[in-house]
Design a protein around this motif. Structure first.
Motif, PDB file in Angstrom:
ATOM      1  N   HIS A  70     -46.020 -12.911  56.727  1.00  0.00           N
ATOM      2  CA  HIS A  70     -47.403 -12.735  56.304  1.00  0.00           C
ATOM      3  C   HIS A  70     -47.509 -12.481  54.803  1.00  0.00           C
ATOM      4  O   HIS A  70     -48.534 -12.022  54.315  1.00  0.00           O
ATOM      5  N   LEU A  71     -46.418 -12.770  54.100  1.00  0.00           N
ATOM      6  CA  LEU A  71     -46.398 -12.749  52.639  1.00  0.00           C
ATOM      7  C   LEU A  71     -46.191 -14.184  52.179  1.00  0.00           C
ATOM      8  O   LEU A  71     -45.369 -14.907  52.742  1.00  0.00           O
ATOM      9  N   ASP A  81     -56.330 -20.376  56.597  1.00  0.00           N
ATOM     10  CA  ASP A  81     -56.811 -19.219  57.357  1.00  0.00           C
ATOM     11  C   ASP A  81     -56.547 -17.899  56.641  1.00  0.00           C
ATOM     12  O   ASP A  81     -57.102 -16.878  57.007  1.00  0.00           O
ATOM     13  N   ALA A  82     -55.727 -17.888  55.596  1.00  0.00           N
ATOM     14  CA  ALA A  82     -55.409 -16.646  54.884  1.00  0.00           C
ATOM     15  C   ALA A  82     -56.069 -16.566  53.519  1.00  0.00           C
ATOM     16  O   ALA A  82     -56.040 -15.517  52.881  1.00  0.00           O
ATOM     17  N   ALA A  83     -56.693 -17.640  53.062  1.00  0.00           N
ATOM     18  CA  ALA A  83     -57.215 -17.698  51.695  1.00  0.00           C
ATOM     19  C   ALA A  83     -58.251 -16.616  51.400  1.00  0.00           C
ATOM     20  O   ALA A  83     -58.278 -16.077  50.304  1.00  0.00           O
ATOM     21  N   ARG A  84     -59.095 -16.287  52.364  1.00  0.00           N
ATOM     22  CA  ARG A  84     -60.148 -15.289  52.118  1.00  0.00           C
ATOM     23  C   ARG A  84     -59.680 -13.875  52.379  1.00  0.00           C
ATOM     24  O   ARG A  84     -60.383 -12.921  52.065  1.00  0.00           O
ATOM     25  N   HIS A 145     -53.025  -8.972  58.683  1.00  0.00           N
ATOM     26  CA  HIS A 145     -51.832  -8.517  59.397  1.00  0.00           C
ATOM     27  C   HIS A 145     -51.270  -7.213  58.834  1.00  0.00           C
ATOM     28  O   HIS A 145     -50.195  -6.776  59.245  1.00  0.00           O
ATOM     29  N   LEU A 146     -51.997  -6.611  57.909  1.00  0.00           N
ATOM     30  CA  LEU A 146     -51.566  -5.353  57.306  1.00  0.00           C
ATOM     31  C   LEU A 146     -51.800  -4.216  58.291  1.00  0.00           C
ATOM     32  O   LEU A 146     -52.878  -4.105  58.882  1.00  0.00           O
TER      33      LEU A 146
END
Length: 156
Positions: A70-71, A81-84, A145-146
């Motif tokens: 998730h890094l 899906d992670a850009a925002r 995912h943090l």
């Protein structure tokens, strides 16, 4: 034979990867939440709405956990899906290895404070990442995912 021995079997790509665990201070600035990681300000928008218990831990030390997958290497862009939902940490690559699924970077987080030993993060990045040991890197943290823990280790 007075030694304790721990055997760890590497089962390849299917093996679960441990989470990165780093210390941070939770700060509220202008109504938005920020994690101070070694002096780096990492905005975490929306975290108070999904984790209202965090309000009790403002200006206190917490621990955050994130899995290596998730890094992302921010210089390559982010999955759609992670850009925002990403925030960036700066660091220096201390080691690199390939595992067939991507490249695993050992990254020392840049420490702007000089007070604590800078944490190290494992990041599974896209195989197109060209970072090598000694290179500066920007890691995009997928905030969805943090996981956040109180200093006592209790999940928040």
């Amino acid at each position: 034979m007075g030694h304790n021995t721990l055997l760890i079997r590497d089962t390849g790509a299917a093996a679960p990867r441990p989470e990165n665990l780093i210390a941070a201070v939770l700060v509220e600035r202008g109504g938005s939440l920020t994690l101070d990681v070694c002096g780096q300000q990492m905005p975490v928008p929306g975290l108070l709405t999904t984790h209202p218990a965090l309000r009790r831990h403002l200006n206190q030390r917490v621990f955050v956990a994130i899995r290596p997958e998730h890094l992302h290497d921010a210089s390559l862009g982010l999955p759609p899906d992670a850009a925002r939902t990403a925030s960036v940490l700066h660091g220096t690559v201390r080691g690199v290895r390939s595992d067939g699924l991507g490249r695993l970077l050992d990254v020392e987080v840049a420490d702007a404070t000089g007070w604590v030993r800078a944490p190290r993060l494992a990041a599974r990045v896209d195989p197109r990442c060209t970072a090598e040991a000694g290179d500066a890197v920007m890691l995009a943290v997928d905030l969805r995912h943090l996981r956040v823990f109180a200093a006592t280790g209790d999940p928040l």
